[in-house]
Design a protein around this motif. Sequence first.
Motif, PDB file in Angstrom:
ATOM      1  N   GLU A  41       0.735  -1.165   0.043  1.00  0.00           N
ATOM      2  CA  GLU A  41       0.052  -0.127  -0.021  1.00  0.00           C
ATOM      3  C   GLU A  41       0.915   1.298   0.036  1.00  0.00           C
ATOM      4  OE1 GLU A  41      -3.390  -0.170   2.267  1.00  0.00           O
ATOM      5  OE2 GLU A  41      -4.131  -1.997   1.497  1.00  0.00           O
ATOM      6  N   ASP A  42       0.974   2.122   1.198  1.00  0.00           N
ATOM      7  CA  ASP A  42       1.504   3.375   1.014  1.00  0.00           C
ATOM      8  C   ASP A  42       3.056   3.130   1.700  1.00  0.00           C
ATOM      9  OD1 ASP A  42       0.511   2.746   3.770  1.00  0.00           O
ATOM     10  OD2 ASP A  42       0.757   4.716   4.173  1.00  0.00           O
ATOM     11  N   GLU A  43       3.579   2.067   1.700  1.00  0.00           N
ATOM     12  CA  GLU A  43       4.786   1.431   2.377  1.00  0.00           C
ATOM     13  C   GLU A  43       5.801   1.060   1.021  1.00  0.00           C
ATOM     14  OE1 GLU A  43       4.406  -1.007   5.624  1.00  0.00           O
ATOM     15  OE2 GLU A  43       2.395  -0.337   5.850  1.00  0.00           O
ATOM     16  N   SER A  44       7.027   1.266   1.376  1.00  0.00           N
ATOM     17  CA  SER A  44       7.896   0.705   0.209  1.00  0.00           C
ATOM     18  C   SER A  44       9.250   0.431   1.079  1.00  0.00           C
ATOM     19  CB  SER A  44       8.099   1.785  -0.773  1.00  0.00           C
ATOM     20  OG  SER A  44       9.068   2.769  -0.379  1.00  0.00           O
ATOM     21  N   TYR A  45       9.787  -0.769   0.662  1.00  0.00           N
ATOM     22  CA  TYR A  45      11.088  -1.366   1.383  1.00  0.00           C
ATOM     23  C   TYR A  45      11.809  -1.848   0.195  1.00  0.00           C
ATOM     24  CZ  TYR A  45       7.884  -1.511   5.164  1.00  0.00           C
ATOM     25  OH  TYR A  45       6.840  -1.102   6.124  1.00  0.00           O
ATOM     26  N   HIS A  46      13.174  -1.272   0.392  1.00  0.00           N
ATOM     27  CA  HIS A  46      14.033  -1.750  -0.544  1.00  0.00           C
ATOM     28  C   HIS A  46      14.960  -2.778   0.114  1.00  0.00           C
ATOM     29  CE1 HIS A  46      17.202  -0.374  -4.114  1.00  0.00           C
ATOM     30  NE2 HIS A  46      17.052  -1.693  -4.033  1.00  0.00           N
ATOM     31  N   LEU A  47      14.467  -3.994  -0.259  1.00  0.00           N
ATOM     32  CA  LEU A  47      15.013  -5.296   0.423  1.00  0.00           C
ATOM     33  C   LEU A  47      16.607  -5.507   0.392  1.00  0.00           C
ATOM     34  CD1 LEU A  47      11.797  -7.477  -0.261  1.00  0.00           C
ATOM     35  CD2 LEU A  47      12.378  -6.011   1.766  1.00  0.00           C
ATOM     36  N   LYS A  48      16.751  -6.180   1.451  1.00  0.00           N
ATOM     37  CA  LYS A  48      18.124  -7.033   1.527  1.00  0.00           C
ATOM     38  C   LYS A  48      18.118  -8.086   2.058  1.00  0.00           C
ATOM     39  CE  LYS A  48      19.771  -5.123   6.034  1.00  0.00           C
ATOM     40  NZ  LYS A  48      18.432  -4.690   6.575  1.00  0.00           N
ATOM     41  N   LYS A  49      18.991  -9.137   1.599  1.00  0.00           N
ATOM     42  CA  LYS A  49      19.168 -10.436   1.825  1.00  0.00           C
ATOM     43  C   LYS A  49      18.719 -10.748   3.532  1.00  0.00           C
ATOM     44  CE  LYS A  49      22.161 -14.450   1.819  1.00  0.00           C
ATOM     45  NZ  LYS A  49      23.252 -15.067   1.358  1.00  0.00           N
ATOM     46  N   GLY A  50      17.864 -11.487   3.772  1.00  0.00           N
ATOM     47  CA  GLY A  50      17.428 -11.510   5.170  1.00  0.00           C
ATOM     48  C   GLY A  50      16.206 -10.950   5.643  1.00  0.00           C
ATOM     49  N   ASP A  51      15.619 -10.067   4.862  1.00  0.00           N
ATOM     50  CA  ASP A  51      14.435  -9.247   5.145  1.00  0.00           C
ATOM     51  C   ASP A  51      13.160 -10.273   5.151  1.00  0.00           C
ATOM     52  OD1 ASP A  51      16.064  -7.063   5.524  1.00  0.00           O
ATOM     53  OD2 ASP A  51      15.396  -5.884   4.122  1.00  0.00           O
ATOM     54  N   VAL A  52      12.330 -10.074   6.102  1.00  0.00           N
ATOM     55  CA  VAL A  52      11.251 -10.572   6.346  1.00  0.00           C
ATOM     56  C   VAL A  52       9.909  -9.891   6.278  1.00  0.00           C
ATOM     57  CG1 VAL A  52       9.817 -12.349   7.491  1.00  0.00           C
ATOM     58  CG2 VAL A  52      12.005 -12.687   7.364  1.00  0.00           C
ATOM     59  N   LEU A  53       8.905  -9.974   5.378  1.00  0.00           N
ATOM     60  CA  LEU A  53       7.610  -8.811   5.844  1.00  0.00           C
ATOM     61  C   LEU A  53       6.528  -9.977   6.017  1.00  0.00           C
ATOM     62  CD1 LEU A  53       8.310  -7.141   2.349  1.00  0.00           C
ATOM     63  CD2 LEU A  53       8.495  -6.140   4.695  1.00  0.00           C
ATOM     64  N   ASN A 177      -7.020   5.542   1.676  1.00  0.00           N
ATOM     65  CA  ASN A 177      -7.292   4.631   2.891  1.00  0.00           C
ATOM     66  C   ASN A 177      -8.207   4.935   4.087  1.00  0.00           C
ATOM     67  OD1 ASN A 177      -6.228   2.395   1.423  1.00  0.00           O
ATOM     68  ND2 ASN A 177      -4.038   2.381   2.385  1.00  0.00           N
ATOM     69  N   GLU A 178      -7.968   6.137   4.136  1.00  0.00           N
ATOM     70  CA  GLU A 178      -8.538   7.006   5.463  1.00  0.00           C
ATOM     71  C   GLU A 178      -9.981   7.548   4.906  1.00  0.00           C
ATOM     72  OE1 GLU A 178      -5.794   9.899   6.603  1.00  0.00           O
ATOM     73  OE2 GLU A 178      -4.432   8.582   7.293  1.00  0.00           O
ATOM     74  N   ASN A 179     -10.230   7.580   3.858  1.00  0.00           N
ATOM     75  CA  ASN A 179     -11.534   8.177   3.094  1.00  0.00           C
ATOM     76  C   ASN A 179     -11.956   7.115   2.033  1.00  0.00           C
ATOM     77  OD1 ASN A 179     -11.422  11.010   4.300  1.00  0.00           O
ATOM     78  ND2 ASN A 179      -9.324  10.593   3.618  1.00  0.00           N
ATOM     79  N   LEU A 180     -11.829   5.728   2.295  1.00  0.00           N
ATOM     80  CA  LEU A 180     -12.305   5.032   1.248  1.00  0.00           C
ATOM     81  C   LEU A 180     -13.820   4.917   0.778  1.00  0.00           C
ATOM     82  CD1 LEU A 180     -11.155   2.553  -0.184  1.00  0.00           C
ATOM     83  CD2 LEU A 180     -11.661   0.863   1.589  1.00  0.00           C
ATOM     84  N   THR A 181     -14.805   5.055   1.530  1.00  0.00           N
ATOM     85  CA  THR A 181     -16.148   5.120   1.244  1.00  0.00           C
ATOM     86  C   THR A 181     -16.510   6.463   0.900  1.00  0.00           C
ATOM     87  OG1 THR A 181     -16.952   5.679   3.453  1.00  0.00           O
ATOM     88  CG2 THR A 181     -16.583   3.298   2.948  1.00  0.00           C
TER      89      THR A 181
END
Length: 271
Positions: A41-53, A177-181
């Motif tokens: 969604e509004d998050e981004s992660y430049h992953l490195k070896k060993g990262d878990v989501l 997301n805060e004003n979805l409807t």
Amino acid sequence: MKNNFQISHNRDNYTGAVEFHSHDFYEIYFFADGNVIYYIEDESYHLKKGDVLVIPPGKLHRPVIENNIPYERYVLWLYGGFVSENKELGLFLKQTEELSVEKNTRRVSFDGDAFGYLVRLFDRLNDAFYRNAEGDRYICEGCIALIAGEIYGAMAAVKPFLGQKHELVTQVISYINENLTCTPPLEELAKRFFVSKYYLSHKFKEYTRTSIHKYILMKRINLAKQLLEQGRTPNETCSLCGFSTYSNFYKEFKNQTGMSPKKYTKESMTI
């Protein structure tokens, strides 16, 4: 076992683009090698070896993968019935989600001996899952409990991320997301963020690989599924999710889920 959870381990030179999508179950994503930016969604992660989501049900997500670079990952899907039956696992996942909100990050990282231990757990789980011999179910469940416990422990030790999300698209997604409807039309949305609707549309599609309109519909249908599972009627759900007519709601629900709201309600009650 496949009705309770599923595990995959892949290493390849991935070349295809992945669109935003969501699941009705938990996903544990363990990044082992490659060059990937992961969007939730509004998050981004430049992953490195060993990262878990840990990605909860209903969260839209997608990886952006650098082509022609070996991409290795373990992906564990945990279905709702299995999580609810295993109270300790459900508690780990719930507490991990609460901590991720508190720490302002969904990423935990493993290196050194901790990385090697997690790889061994995932490999043993993967082997037992596909061997599927007598007793392997207990090996799988034990490995999953240990994996969840390791992730929860790592998340508890993570320092809070104090950075702010400043990029235009992440701000727009947060606002949606805060004003979805009651999300305003594209032109009004663009004015709110002081850009043209053409620029906003282009940047949003570049980030999400989908349009703002389609993104809103995906989020509304995710909400609709939750409400139906909670016992709301299809008509109530239509109104609560911001659809102007029931026919529009019905058409979009069936388009995304492959079934009518009534059929979805019946099937969710039998799980």
